[in-house]
Design a protein around this motif. Structure first.
Motif, PDB file in Angstrom:
ATOM      1  N   MET A   1       0.867  -1.081   0.017  1.00  0.00           N
ATOM      2  CA  MET A   1      -0.188  -0.020   0.115  1.00  0.00           C
ATOM      3  C   MET A   1       0.836   1.155  -0.013  1.00  0.00           C
ATOM      4  O   MET A   1       1.705   1.217   0.818  1.00  0.00           O
ATOM      5  N   ALA A   2       0.545   2.125  -0.789  1.00  0.00           N
ATOM      6  CA  ALA A   2       1.362   3.456  -0.824  1.00  0.00           C
ATOM      7  C   ALA A   2       1.005   4.214   0.433  1.00  0.00           C
ATOM      8  O   ALA A   2       0.036   4.204   1.017  1.00  0.00           O
ATOM      9  N   PHE A  42      -5.611   0.608  -6.157  1.00  0.00           N
ATOM     10  CA  PHE A  42      -7.055   0.285  -6.684  1.00  0.00           C
ATOM     11  C   PHE A  42      -7.588  -0.539  -5.604  1.00  0.00           C
ATOM     12  O   PHE A  42      -8.839  -0.581  -5.661  1.00  0.00           O
ATOM     13  N   GLY A  43      -6.763  -1.091  -4.761  1.00  0.00           N
ATOM     14  CA  GLY A  43      -7.454  -2.228  -3.760  1.00  0.00           C
ATOM     15  C   GLY A  43      -8.299  -1.329  -2.719  1.00  0.00           C
ATOM     16  O   GLY A  43      -9.390  -1.864  -2.193  1.00  0.00           O
ATOM     17  N   HIS A  44      -8.130   0.130  -2.729  1.00  0.00           N
ATOM     18  CA  HIS A  44      -9.080   0.694  -1.593  1.00  0.00           C
ATOM     19  C   HIS A  44     -10.557   0.719  -2.465  1.00  0.00           C
ATOM     20  O   HIS A  44     -11.476   0.840  -1.595  1.00  0.00           O
ATOM     21  N   PHE A  45     -10.558   0.597  -3.705  1.00  0.00           N
ATOM     22  CA  PHE A  45     -11.743   0.486  -4.282  1.00  0.00           C
ATOM     23  C   PHE A  45     -12.531  -0.755  -4.516  1.00  0.00           C
ATOM     24  O   PHE A  45     -13.729  -0.940  -4.452  1.00  0.00           O
ATOM     25  N   ASN A  46     -11.603  -1.822  -4.610  1.00  0.00           N
ATOM     26  CA  ASN A  46     -12.451  -3.082  -5.146  1.00  0.00           C
ATOM     27  C   ASN A  46     -12.502  -3.926  -3.821  1.00  0.00           C
ATOM     28  O   ASN A  46     -12.946  -5.026  -3.815  1.00  0.00           O
ATOM     29  N   LYS A  72      -5.110   5.365  10.890  1.00  0.00           N
ATOM     30  CA  LYS A  72      -5.297   6.694  10.620  1.00  0.00           C
ATOM     31  C   LYS A  72      -4.625   7.114   9.100  1.00  0.00           C
ATOM     32  O   LYS A  72      -5.371   7.677   8.235  1.00  0.00           O
ATOM     33  N   GLU A  73      -3.653   6.436   8.731  1.00  0.00           N
ATOM     34  CA  GLU A  73      -2.948   6.392   7.417  1.00  0.00           C
ATOM     35  C   GLU A  73      -3.876   5.777   6.317  1.00  0.00           C
ATOM     36  O   GLU A  73      -4.189   6.495   5.367  1.00  0.00           O
ATOM     37  N   TRP A  74      -4.703   4.871   6.563  1.00  0.00           N
ATOM     38  CA  TRP A  74      -5.549   4.028   5.651  1.00  0.00           C
ATOM     39  C   TRP A  74      -6.743   4.987   5.450  1.00  0.00           C
ATOM     40  O   TRP A  74      -7.116   5.326   4.469  1.00  0.00           O
TER      41      TRP A  74
END
Length: 103
Positions: A1-2, A42-46, A72-74
């Motif tokens: 994750m960035a 993209f994993g935040h969307f799917n 908090k970062e997420w």
């Protein structure tokens, strides 16, 4: 994750040249997904990036009321991506999402 420090919405936004309108979902979706996949976002969307626990768990105390740094970062990344998504919507498309909430 960035990490959020590596997310520059202005930079990502300049890569998405198509704003979503009534007749271009496939083109917009393809371009947005490609950019987000390139930055491992993209994993935040799917849903493939699962959010971390919100509260810290300590051996001696169990679940605490202390919000974890990972959560908090997420959340910060999620809000930045929501801003990016909103910026890629036409005025007409924006009307459909006003008032929706991010979980």
């Amino acid at each position: 994750m960035a990490s959020s420090s590596s997310i520059k919405i202005d930079g990502l936004l300049s890569m998405v040249t198509i704003c979503l309108s009534d007749n271009n979902f496939l083109k917009w979706s393809f371009q947005l997904e490609s950019v987000l996949q390139g930055y491992e976002l993209f994993g935040h969307f799917n849903g493939s990036i699962v959010y971390p626990p919100k509260f810290a768990i300590l051996d001696e105390e169990g679940v605490t009321s202390q919000v974890t740094a990972a959560y908090k970062e997420w959340l910060k990344i999620g809000k930045a991506l929501l801003s990016l998504l909103i910026a890629t919507l036409s005025d007409e498309a924006l009307e459909y999402v006003i008032g929706t909430k991010m979980t």
